[in-house]
Design an enzyme around this catalytic site. Structure first.
Site, PDB file in Angstrom:
ATOM      1  N   HIS A  20     -73.659  10.200 -37.306  1.00 23.63           N
ATOM      2  CA  HIS A  20     -74.523  10.930 -38.239  1.00 23.63           C
ATOM      3  C   HIS A  20     -73.787  11.298 -39.530  1.00 23.63           C
ATOM      4  O   HIS A  20     -74.406  11.661 -40.518  1.00 23.63           O
ATOM      5  CB  HIS A  20     -75.032  12.199 -37.558  1.00 23.63           C
ATOM      6  CG  HIS A  20     -76.478  12.499 -37.758  1.00 23.63           C
ATOM      7  ND1 HIS A  20     -77.406  11.580 -38.184  1.00 23.63           N
ATOM      8  CD2 HIS A  20     -77.172  13.656 -37.568  1.00 23.63           C
ATOM      9  CE1 HIS A  20     -78.601  12.162 -38.246  1.00 23.63           C
ATOM     10  NE2 HIS A  20     -78.482  13.410 -37.887  1.00 23.63           N
ATOM     11  N   ASN A  68     -80.080  18.890 -40.674  1.00 26.48           N
ATOM     12  CA  ASN A  68     -81.504  19.244 -40.719  1.00 26.48           C
ATOM     13  C   ASN A  68     -81.858  20.126 -41.909  1.00 26.48           C
ATOM     14  O   ASN A  68     -83.044  20.304 -42.204  1.00 26.48           O
ATOM     15  CB  ASN A  68     -81.908  19.970 -39.428  1.00 26.48           C
ATOM     16  CG  ASN A  68     -81.699  19.111 -38.207  1.00 26.48           C
ATOM     17  OD1 ASN A  68     -81.269  17.964 -38.285  1.00 26.48           O
ATOM     18  ND2 ASN A  68     -81.995  19.672 -37.057  1.00 26.48           N
ATOM     19  N   ASP A  93     -77.067   7.608 -42.485  1.00 24.60           N
ATOM     20  CA  ASP A  93     -77.071   6.707 -41.339  1.00 24.60           C
ATOM     21  C   ASP A  93     -78.508   6.239 -41.083  1.00 24.60           C
ATOM     22  O   ASP A  93     -79.460   6.954 -41.372  1.00 24.60           O
ATOM     23  CB  ASP A  93     -76.514   7.421 -40.104  1.00 24.60           C
ATOM     24  CG  ASP A  93     -77.297   8.671 -39.730  1.00 24.60           C
ATOM     25  OD1 ASP A  93     -77.306   9.619 -40.540  1.00 24.60           O
ATOM     26  OD2 ASP A  93     -77.901   8.707 -38.645  1.00 24.60           O
ATOM     27  N   ASN A 114     -83.909  13.636 -39.763  1.00 25.82           N
ATOM     28  CA  ASN A 114     -84.163  15.021 -40.165  1.00 25.82           C
ATOM     29  C   ASN A 114     -83.523  15.397 -41.492  1.00 25.82           C
ATOM     30  O   ASN A 114     -84.027  16.255 -42.208  1.00 25.82           O
ATOM     31  CB  ASN A 114     -83.717  15.983 -39.064  1.00 25.82           C
ATOM     32  CG  ASN A 114     -84.630  15.894 -37.858  1.00 25.82           C
ATOM     33  OD1 ASN A 114     -85.818  15.629 -37.980  1.00 25.82           O
ATOM     34  ND2 ASN A 114     -84.065  16.101 -36.683  1.00 25.82           N
TER      35      ASN A 114
END
Length: 189
Positions: A20, A68, A93, A114
């Site tokens: 991530h 997020n 990513d 997100n």
């Protein structure tokens, strides 16, 4: 024209080497190429580096919020610098691309990401530039959240440095040539 290049990821050592965080890795590569030191931009909860790329002012940033909530930092910096969404490049990513594939695009959906959802929410549009770096799909029935927060595999780490440099090249091409010409070069690889 000033641009923001936002590497998306999660702050802290726990997440440093995870899939991530590939956006952070590319942002770090851009800073390293220019011998630039990160500074904290307290008003926007981000780390920033100011660069000159191809004669343009570029602010490379890494949000200090979690993925997020990336839009808070990116949107805050855009507002602070009085920039439009078209002057923002998000590096992130992408599960829908094979590991190591790099694609450039303007706008589109979030694909369940997100960080992109947060950017779209805070910018009030999906029309910002994206550098998508493929991480592939999780194996078997592995949960997507678990997969993106896991470190790269040994096989992936063997080529990760090259992929990060290629993604940094793609960012520079995008800023130098514009979207269509950069897509023609990057997507042909």
């Amino acid at each position: 024209m000033t641009m923001i290049v936002a590497g998306l990821g999660n702050p802290g050592p726990k997440y440093e080497a995870t899939r991530h965080n590939i956006g952070f890795l590319v942002a770090d590569a851009l800073a390293a190429r220019n011998n630039a030191r990160w500074a904290t931009h307290k008003a926007t909860k981000s780390d920033v580096v100011e660069l000159r790329l191809n004669g343009e002012n570029v602010v490379v940033m890494k949000p200090r919020t979690y993925m997020n909530l990336s839009g808070q930092s990116v949107g805050g910096l855009a507002k602070y610098l009085k920039l439009s969404p078209g002057q923002i490049v998000a590096i992130h990513d992408d599960l829908d691309l094979d590991f190591g594939a790099i694609r450039l695009k303007l706008g589109g959906g979030e694909g369940g990401h997100n960080g992109l959802r947060s950017l779209t929410s805070h910018l009030n549009t999906r029309d910002y530039l994206r550098v998508r770096v493929g991480i592939g799909r999780p194996p078997g029935r592995m949960d997507v959240a678990s997969y993106v927060l896991k470190p790269f595999s040994k096989i992936e780490r063997d080529t990760l440095g090259v992929i990060v440099e290629e993604a940094a090249d793609a960012v520079e091409l995008l800023l130098e040539l514009g979207l269509e010409a950069a897509q023609n070069r990057v997507h042909a690889r």
